[in-house]
Design a protein around this motif. Structure first.
Motif, PDB file in Angstrom:
ATOM      1  N   LYS A   9      28.825  47.767  24.558  1.00 41.51           N
ATOM      2  CA  LYS A   9      28.656  48.928  25.434  1.00 41.51           C
ATOM      3  C   LYS A   9      28.285  48.467  26.848  1.00 41.51           C
ATOM      4  CE  LYS A   9      27.381  51.914  21.525  1.00 41.51           C
ATOM      5  NZ  LYS A   9      26.306  52.684  20.878  1.00 41.51           N
ATOM      6  N   TYR A  49      34.097  59.299  20.286  1.00 44.15           N
ATOM      7  CA  TYR A  49      32.897  59.854  19.646  1.00 44.15           C
ATOM      8  C   TYR A  49      33.099  61.314  19.219  1.00 44.15           C
ATOM      9  CZ  TYR A  49      29.915  55.770  20.509  1.00 44.15           C
ATOM     10  OH  TYR A  49      29.347  54.512  20.491  1.00 44.15           O
ATOM     11  N   LEU A  52      30.839  63.225  16.891  1.00 43.84           N
ATOM     12  CA  LEU A  52      29.464  63.520  17.311  1.00 43.84           C
ATOM     13  C   LEU A  52      29.409  64.628  18.367  1.00 43.84           C
ATOM     14  CD1 LEU A  52      28.146  59.823  17.610  1.00 43.84           C
ATOM     15  CD2 LEU A  52      27.865  61.407  15.690  1.00 43.84           C
ATOM     16  N   PHE A  57      22.858  64.833  21.881  1.00 39.44           N
ATOM     17  CA  PHE A  57      22.932  63.654  22.741  1.00 39.44           C
ATOM     18  C   PHE A  57      24.367  63.294  23.153  1.00 39.44           C
ATOM     19  CE2 PHE A  57      22.775  62.177  18.287  1.00 39.44           C
ATOM     20  CZ  PHE A  57      23.934  61.403  18.208  1.00 39.44           C
ATOM     21  N   LEU A  61      25.610  60.391  25.721  1.00 38.82           N
ATOM     22  CA  LEU A  61      26.312  59.256  25.101  1.00 38.82           C
ATOM     23  C   LEU A  61      27.622  58.975  25.844  1.00 38.82           C
ATOM     24  CD1 LEU A  61      26.809  57.210  22.801  1.00 38.82           C
ATOM     25  CD2 LEU A  61      27.600  59.129  21.383  1.00 38.82           C
ATOM     26  N   TYR A  64      26.994  57.457  29.249  1.00 38.41           N
ATOM     27  CA  TYR A  64      26.607  56.040  29.057  1.00 38.41           C
ATOM     28  C   TYR A  64      27.846  55.169  28.837  1.00 38.41           C
ATOM     29  CZ  TYR A  64      24.741  52.441  25.658  1.00 38.41           C
ATOM     30  OH  TYR A  64      24.434  51.319  24.932  1.00 38.41           O
ATOM     31  N   ARG A  85      28.248  45.747  10.626  1.00 37.70           N
ATOM     32  CA  ARG A  85      27.139  46.690  10.827  1.00 37.70           C
ATOM     33  C   ARG A  85      25.788  46.018  10.536  1.00 37.70           C
ATOM     34  NH1 ARG A  85      27.961  52.106  12.684  1.00 37.70           N
ATOM     35  NH2 ARG A  85      26.551  52.883  11.068  1.00 37.70           N
ATOM     36  N   THR A  91      20.911  51.851  13.948  1.00 35.67           N
ATOM     37  CA  THR A  91      21.235  52.596  15.175  1.00 35.67           C
ATOM     38  C   THR A  91      20.071  52.578  16.160  1.00 35.67           C
ATOM     39  OG1 THR A  91      22.647  54.032  13.849  1.00 35.67           O
ATOM     40  CG2 THR A  91      22.067  54.818  16.057  1.00 35.67           C
ATOM     41  N   ARG A 102      20.906  44.455  17.726  1.00 36.65           N
ATOM     42  CA  ARG A 102      20.045  45.495  18.307  1.00 36.65           C
ATOM     43  C   ARG A 102      18.562  45.132  18.145  1.00 36.65           C
ATOM     44  NH1 ARG A 102      23.562  50.411  15.719  1.00 36.65           N
ATOM     45  NH2 ARG A 102      25.078  50.698  17.399  1.00 36.65           N
ATOM     46  N   ILE A 109      17.466  53.905  21.603  1.00 40.64           N
ATOM     47  CA  ILE A 109      18.665  54.284  20.834  1.00 40.64           C
ATOM     48  C   ILE A 109      19.848  54.577  21.770  1.00 40.64           C
ATOM     49  CG2 ILE A 109      18.123  56.767  20.685  1.00 40.64           C
ATOM     50  CD1 ILE A 109      19.075  56.564  17.710  1.00 40.64           C
ATOM     51  N   ASN A 112      21.808  50.941  23.059  1.00 36.68           N
ATOM     52  CA  ASN A 112      21.739  50.037  21.908  1.00 36.68           C
ATOM     53  C   ASN A 112      22.849  49.000  21.858  1.00 36.68           C
ATOM     54  OD1 ASN A 112      23.762  51.725  21.080  1.00 36.68           O
ATOM     55  ND2 ASN A 112      22.759  52.408  19.187  1.00 36.68           N
ATOM     56  N   ILE A 114      25.761  47.922  21.459  1.00 38.46           N
ATOM     57  CA  ILE A 114      26.993  47.605  20.715  1.00 38.46           C
ATOM     58  C   ILE A 114      27.347  48.711  19.731  1.00 38.46           C
ATOM     59  CG2 ILE A 114      25.645  46.247  19.035  1.00 38.46           C
ATOM     60  CD1 ILE A 114      28.119  44.327  18.901  1.00 38.46           C
ATOM     61  N   HIS A 115      28.624  48.868  19.492  1.00 39.01           N
ATOM     62  CA  HIS A 115      29.147  49.795  18.473  1.00 39.01           C
ATOM     63  C   HIS A 115      29.951  49.010  17.451  1.00 39.01           C
ATOM     64  CE1 HIS A 115      31.659  52.877  16.581  1.00 39.01           C
ATOM     65  NE2 HIS A 115      32.677  52.072  16.837  1.00 39.01           N
ATOM     66  N   GLY A 116      29.872  49.431  16.190  1.00 33.81           N
ATOM     67  CA  GLY A 116      30.739  48.880  15.149  1.00 33.81           C
ATOM     68  C   GLY A 116      31.211  49.980  14.229  1.00 33.81           C
TER      69      GLY A 116
HETATM   70  P1  RTP Z   1      27.794  53.426  16.945  1.00 34.56           P
HETATM   71  O1  RTP Z   1      28.734  54.530  16.498  1.00 34.56           O
HETATM   72  O2  RTP Z   1      27.625  53.346  18.432  1.00 34.56           O
HETATM   73  O3  RTP Z   1      28.079  52.108  16.290  1.00 34.56           O
HETATM   74  O4  RTP Z   1      26.358  53.820  16.410  1.00 34.56           O
HETATM   75  P2  RTP Z   1      25.908  54.260  14.984  1.00 34.56           P
HETATM   76  O5  RTP Z   1      27.068  54.464  14.060  1.00 34.56           O
HETATM   77  O6  RTP Z   1      24.855  53.280  14.578  1.00 34.56           O
HETATM   78  O7  RTP Z   1      25.242  55.661  15.302  1.00 34.56           O
HETATM   79  P3  RTP Z   1      25.863  57.123  15.468  1.00 34.56           P
HETATM   80  O8  RTP Z   1      24.988  58.057  14.728  1.00 34.56           O
HETATM   81  O9  RTP Z   1      27.337  57.124  15.202  1.00 34.56           O
HETATM   82  O10 RTP Z   1      25.601  57.375  17.008  1.00 34.56           O
HETATM   83  C1  RTP Z   1      26.471  56.858  17.977  1.00 34.56           C
HETATM   84  C2  RTP Z   1      25.686  56.428  19.172  1.00 34.56           C
HETATM   85  O11 RTP Z   1      25.089  57.555  19.781  1.00 34.56           O
HETATM   86  C3  RTP Z   1      23.877  57.160  20.388  1.00 34.56           C
HETATM   87  N1  RTP Z   1      22.812  57.977  19.846  1.00 34.56           N
HETATM   88  N2  RTP Z   1      21.890  58.504  20.594  1.00 34.56           N
HETATM   89  N3  RTP Z   1      19.669  59.947  21.532  1.00 34.56           N
HETATM   90  C4  RTP Z   1      19.902  59.918  20.225  1.00 34.56           C
HETATM   91  O12 RTP Z   1      19.201  60.473  19.403  1.00 34.56           O
HETATM   92  C5  RTP Z   1      21.070  59.189  19.780  1.00 34.56           C
HETATM   93  N4  RTP Z   1      21.488  59.076  18.537  1.00 34.56           N
HETATM   94  C6  RTP Z   1      22.587  58.323  18.591  1.00 34.56           C
HETATM   95  C7  RTP Z   1      23.658  55.700  20.085  1.00 34.56           C
HETATM   96  O13 RTP Z   1      24.183  54.937  21.200  1.00 34.56           O
HETATM   97  C8  RTP Z   1      24.523  55.494  18.862  1.00 34.56           C
HETATM   98  O14 RTP Z   1      24.882  54.144  18.732  1.00 34.56           O
END
Ligand code: RTP
Length: 148
Positions: A9, A49, A52, A57, A61, A64, A85, A91, A102, A109, A112, A114-116
């Motif tokens: 990221k 994304y 989401l 958020f 996101l 960012y 992962r 996360t 991380r 959060i 963080n 990197i994404h996977g």
């Molecule tokens: P990623 O997709 O980035 O690998 O992260 P992840 O699966 O571990 O987490 P996910 O729930 O899919 O969330 C994607 C990204 O959104 C941001 N996030 N911010 N402010 C918050 O509460 C919040 N929660 C999630 C993080 O950058 C997260 O990696």
């Protein structure tokens, strides 16, 4: 062989963590199949994304992710989605074990590093989105030293 999509990221790029992150995946034995540095448009980040989009958020996101260049990669290897992962960590970086990316490099959060991909199916979709041109066809000469 399984593939996953990994993205460093904007904070990871700005902080000079690209080399260390690539090194961790290489040292594990995974094979780099695709790699590029790019800055994405808002609509592209929203597609990535999309799952989401209802989260509070989501806007932050997307802001960012578009705030600077990211490094998009495809890595290949046995169980690379799950193991990727694990290498990345939880996360929330404060809940990530030391030794994970991380856990070692992040606190917030929302920064963080990197994404996977979270499943083989997500990996397939994300690789198609980020690498519509396709990825490299090659096999490391170390293959037989990594797999029995
Ligand atoms: P990623 O997709 O980035 O690998 O992260 P992840 O699966 O571990 O987490 P996910 O729930 O899919 O969330 C994607 C990204 O959104 C941001 N996030 N911010 N402010 C918050 O509460 C919040 N929660 C999630 C993080 O950058 C997260 O990696």
């Amino acid at each position: 062989m399984e593939q996953t999509f990994i993205m460093i990221k904007p904070d990871g790029v700005q902080r000079g963590l690209v080399g260390d992150i690539i090194s961790r995946f290489e040292k594990k034995g995974f094979t780099l199949k695709g790699l590029k540095l790019l800055t994405v448009e808002r609509s592209f980040a929203e597609s990535h994304y999309a799952d989401l989009s209802s989260k509070p958020f989501f806007n932050g996101l997307v802001e960012y992710i578009v705030s600077g260049p990211v490094v998009a990669m495809v890595w290949e290897g046995k169980s690379v989605v799950t193991t990727g992962r694990t290498i990345i960590g939880a996360t929330n970086p404060l809940a990530s074990a030391p030794g994970t990316i991380r856990g070692d490099f992040a606190i917030d959060i929302g920064r963080n590093v990197i994404h996977g991909s979270d499943s083989v199916e997500s990996a397939r979709k994300e690789i198609a989105l980020w690498f519509p041109e396709g990825v490299a066809e090659w096999q490391s000469s170390l293959h037989s030293w990594i797999y029995e």
